[in-house]
Design an enzyme around this catalytic site. Structure first.
Site, mmCIF file in Angstrom:
data_model
loop_
_atom_site.group_PDB
_atom_site.id
_atom_site.type_symbol
_atom_site.label_atom_id
_atom_site.label_comp_id
_atom_site.label_asym_id
_atom_site.label_seq_id
_atom_site.Cartn_x
_atom_site.Cartn_y
_atom_site.Cartn_z
ATOM 1 N N SER A 84 52.712 -6.517 27.699
ATOM 2 C CA SER A 84 51.313 -6.585 28.132
ATOM 3 C C SER A 84 50.912 -5.443 29.068
ATOM 4 O O SER A 84 50.135 -5.646 30.005
ATOM 5 C CB SER A 84 51.008 -7.950 28.760
ATOM 6 O OG SER A 84 51.189 -8.985 27.809
ATOM 7 N N GLU A 104 60.977 -9.205 18.498
ATOM 8 C CA GLU A 104 60.465 -9.856 17.280
ATOM 9 C C GLU A 104 61.470 -9.723 16.138
ATOM 10 O O GLU A 104 61.580 -10.614 15.287
ATOM 11 C CB GLU A 104 59.092 -9.265 16.917
ATOM 12 C CG GLU A 104 58.029 -9.745 17.905
ATOM 13 C CD GLU A 104 56.909 -8.755 18.183
ATOM 14 O OE1 GLU A 104 56.709 -7.827 17.389
ATOM 15 O OE2 GLU A 104 56.236 -8.917 19.227
ATOM 16 N N GLY A 136 52.766 -9.676 24.357
ATOM 17 C CA GLY A 136 51.616 -10.212 23.637
ATOM 18 C C GLY A 136 51.020 -11.458 24.267
ATOM 19 O O GLY A 136 50.164 -12.111 23.686
#
Ligand code: PEP
Length: 248
Positions: free
Chosen positions: A207, A97, A169
């Protein structure tokens, strides 16, 4: 530290109260052995969490660190020395990110890694390919190019987190075969290119949940997990820590 390492990445979530409660929930179980468990909290809450976790074996991590080492006119930045000062042990560096939204490149990440190490923090270098790169079959080249910063420093005290961007995510998890293949590749790349990396730990992220943690953490060359969403739920995070052998 030996054994697996599990770090919860809270990302830009929680408030002062919920952060304190989440940390308290992790601290609550007196019969636990938390060595090898960490939380990467938002920068504004690190100082308070540093005090709350003091004397416990839960390690504190930042989610980023400044590329600038010295105090000075760098508005908005938190230096490695500041992060160490409030009790951080780890610093995430180059999370996908950060690469995606803040344009962080290898030159900046190398400075961040160096600053973290110089301040006594353990940098956790995050690497991983996008879905397009995975589908194009170039994922090993992409990961190798991201790992290249490790060849520029002493990798002995670094940790790597392999996190395929397409699994972060999204609920999509890499298969055990995919994880095993890329982790073996990363370990081998490090042995050949990064001085001091013979015992480097490679975490898997993307995840990871209570339901899949056991299988992922049992995979060869997986030395732990970087956990995003599931780390915001104390019960889920506890199960993941259990799967890593972190709770008695
Ligand atoms: C992460 O942010 O590092 C991560 C792995 O997130 P998630 O577990 O939510 O996919």
């Amino acid at each position: 530290m030996t054994g697996k390492l599990v770090i919860g990445n809270w990302k830009m979530n929680t408030r002062a109260d919920s952060a304190r409660k989440l940390a308290a929930a992790l601290l609550a179980d007196a019969e636990t052995n938390r060595d090898g468990v960490g939380i990467a909290a938002p920068a504004v809450y690190l100082a308070a969490l540093g005090e709350q976790l003091q004397g416990s074996s839960i390690a504190l991590s930042s989610q980023d660190v400044s590329r600038y080492a010295e105090d000075g006119a760098f508005t908005g930045e938190a230096s490695a020395a500041m992060l160490a000062d409030v009790g951080c042990r780890y610093a995430l560096v180059g999370h996908s990110e950060r690469r995606q939204y803040f344009g962080e490149d290898n030159a900046a990440l190398l400075q961040k890694m160096r600053n973290a190490a110089a301040a006594g923090l353990i940098p956790v270098l995050c690497v991983g390919e996008t879905l397009a790169q995975r589908e194009a079959g170039s994922y090993k080249e992409v990961v190798a190019a991201q790992l290249a910063v490790l060849a520029e420093l002493d990798a002995a005290d670094c940790v790597i987190a392999y996190e395929p961007v397409w699994a972060i995510g999204t609920g999509k998890v890499a298969t055990i075969e995919q994880i095993a293949e890329i982790h073996a590749f990363i370990k081998n790349w490090c042995l050949q290119n990064a001085a001091g990396s013979d015992k480097i730990r490679v975490l898997y992220g993307g995840s990871v949940k209570a339901e899949n943690a056991e299988a992922i953490l049992a995979t060869k060359n997986v030395d732990g997990a970087l956990v995003g969403g599931a780390s915001l739920d104390a019960d889920s995070f506890r199960v993941i820590c259990q799967a890593a052998g972190k709770l008695i």
